[in-house]
Design a protein around this motif. Structure first.
Motif, PDB file in Angstrom:
ATOM      1  N   ASP A   1     -20.610  27.915   0.439  1.00  0.00           N
ATOM      2  CA  ASP A   1     -21.937  28.002  -0.178  1.00  0.00           C
ATOM      3  C   ASP A   1     -22.098  26.949  -1.271  1.00  0.00           C
ATOM      4  N   ALA A   2     -21.076  26.791  -2.119  1.00  0.00           N
ATOM      5  CA  ALA A   2     -21.143  25.820  -3.212  1.00  0.00           C
ATOM      6  C   ALA A   2     -21.227  24.400  -2.659  1.00  0.00           C
ATOM      7  N   PHE A   3     -20.430  24.104  -1.636  1.00  0.00           N
ATOM      8  CA  PHE A   3     -20.471  22.788  -0.994  1.00  0.00           C
ATOM      9  C   PHE A   3     -21.858  22.533  -0.419  1.00  0.00           C
ATOM     10  N   THR A   4     -22.395  23.529   0.237  1.00  0.00           N
ATOM     11  CA  THR A   4     -23.724  23.419   0.855  1.00  0.00           C
ATOM     12  C   THR A   4     -24.782  23.133  -0.197  1.00  0.00           C
ATOM     13  N   ASP A   5     -24.730  23.858  -1.302  1.00  0.00           N
ATOM     14  CA  ASP A   5     -25.757  23.735  -2.336  1.00  0.00           C
ATOM     15  C   ASP A   5     -25.832  22.348  -2.960  1.00  0.00           C
TER      16      ASP A   5
ATOM     17  N   VAL B   1     -19.921  19.856   6.426  1.00  0.00           N
ATOM     18  CA  VAL B   1     -19.515  21.228   6.107  1.00  0.00           C
ATOM     19  C   VAL B   1     -18.452  21.714   7.093  1.00  0.00           C
ATOM     20  N   LYS B   2     -18.522  21.251   8.303  1.00  0.00           N
ATOM     21  CA  LYS B   2     -17.519  21.628   9.294  1.00  0.00           C
ATOM     22  C   LYS B   2     -16.152  21.057   8.894  1.00  0.00           C
ATOM     23  N   ALA B   3     -16.118  19.794   8.483  1.00  0.00           N
ATOM     24  CA  ALA B   3     -14.863  19.177   8.038  1.00  0.00           C
ATOM     25  C   ALA B   3     -14.351  19.843   6.755  1.00  0.00           C
TER      26      ALA B   3
ATOM     27  N   TYR C   1     -30.521  26.461   8.631  1.00  0.00           N
ATOM     28  CA  TYR C   1     -29.285  25.896   9.168  1.00  0.00           C
ATOM     29  C   TYR C   1     -28.704  26.800  10.258  1.00  0.00           C
ATOM     30  N   ASP C   2     -28.792  28.109  10.074  1.00  0.00           N
ATOM     31  CA  ASP C   2     -28.322  29.030  11.118  1.00  0.00           C
ATOM     32  C   ASP C   2     -29.124  28.832  12.404  1.00  0.00           C
ATOM     33  N   HIS C   3     -30.408  28.615  12.258  1.00  0.00           N
ATOM     34  CA  HIS C   3     -31.268  28.369  13.427  1.00  0.00           C
ATOM     35  C   HIS C   3     -30.814  27.112  14.163  1.00  0.00           C
TER      36      HIS C   3
ATOM     37  N   ALA D   1     -27.450  15.820   9.397  1.00  0.00           N
ATOM     38  CA  ALA D   1     -26.759  15.028   8.379  1.00  0.00           C
ATOM     39  C   ALA D   1     -25.714  15.861   7.641  1.00  0.00           C
ATOM     40  N   PHE D   2     -25.937  17.153   7.544  1.00  0.00           N
ATOM     41  CA  PHE D   2     -25.080  18.048   6.777  1.00  0.00           C
ATOM     42  C   PHE D   2     -23.926  18.638   7.585  1.00  0.00           C
TER      43      PHE D   2
END
Length: 180
Positions: free
Chosen positions: A29-33, A163-165, A61-63, A158-159
């Motif tokens: 969550d923090a990385f995402t924000d 986040v996966k890595a 993003y879930d969509h 782009a994100f």
């Protein structure tokens, strides 16, 4: 799955493995924000929901994840959703009361699979509004989602590799910590 329902130090009421999962979720969550693509995505939705834009971007993003052919086919998404519900059911005794209360609805309405559809995403937006203290409806934010759909999808594209890595690295660190 339960991290958002476990507040503050109550995470210490759980086993080490669950605590690590909660910490991992919060790190993601923090990385995402702070990611630039997420900041851009939030800007598209902020006029409708202000500081809640991050929660709506999570749904967006879930969509896009549910529709990402590099991650799921229709069948594999359906299978992953069912597998997740089974794991949650087997571990129901560990679920926080608020999460346990919504699980039957999540499962019967197949929320995890239904992120794939526009209607399911709209319904999820409504869920965010119901849990928010200062929002009354999701129509305006949903209209912005539709209006900026392609731009939001570009933000996701782009994100997501980052986040996966990041998640993979964090899991490898946990595995090393746990001697796996």
């Amino acid at each position: 799955m339960i991290s958002d329902f476990v507040k503050g130090k109550s995470r210490f009421n759980y086993s080490q493995g669950i605590q690590q999962g909660i910490v991992l979720h919060r790190q993601i969550d923090a990385f995402t924000d702070v990611h630039e693509a997420t900041k851009e995505a939030r800007a598209y939705l902020k006029p409708a929901v202000g500081l809640y834009s991050g929660a709506f971007v999570d749904v967006v993003y879930d969509h896009f994840l549910a529709n990402d052919p590099g991650e799921f086919s229709d069948a594999s998404l359906r299978e992953k959703a069912l597998e997740t519900y089974q794991v949650l059911g087997v571990n129901e005794t560990f679920l926080p009361p608020a999460f346990k209360a919504i699980l039957p609805y999540m499962q019967s309405q197949n929320w995890l699979y239904n992120y794939k559809s526009i209607a399911g995403t709209k319904s999820s937006f409504g869920g965010v509004v119901r849990r928010a203290a200062y929002l009354e409806n999701s129509e305006f934010v949903f209209n912005l989602f539709e209006k900026h759909y392609d731009s939001l999808q570009s933000c996701y594209k782009a994100f997501f590799p980052f986040v996966k890595a990041f998640s993979k690295y964090q899991i490898e660190q946990l595995d090393q910590l746990n001697g796996l």
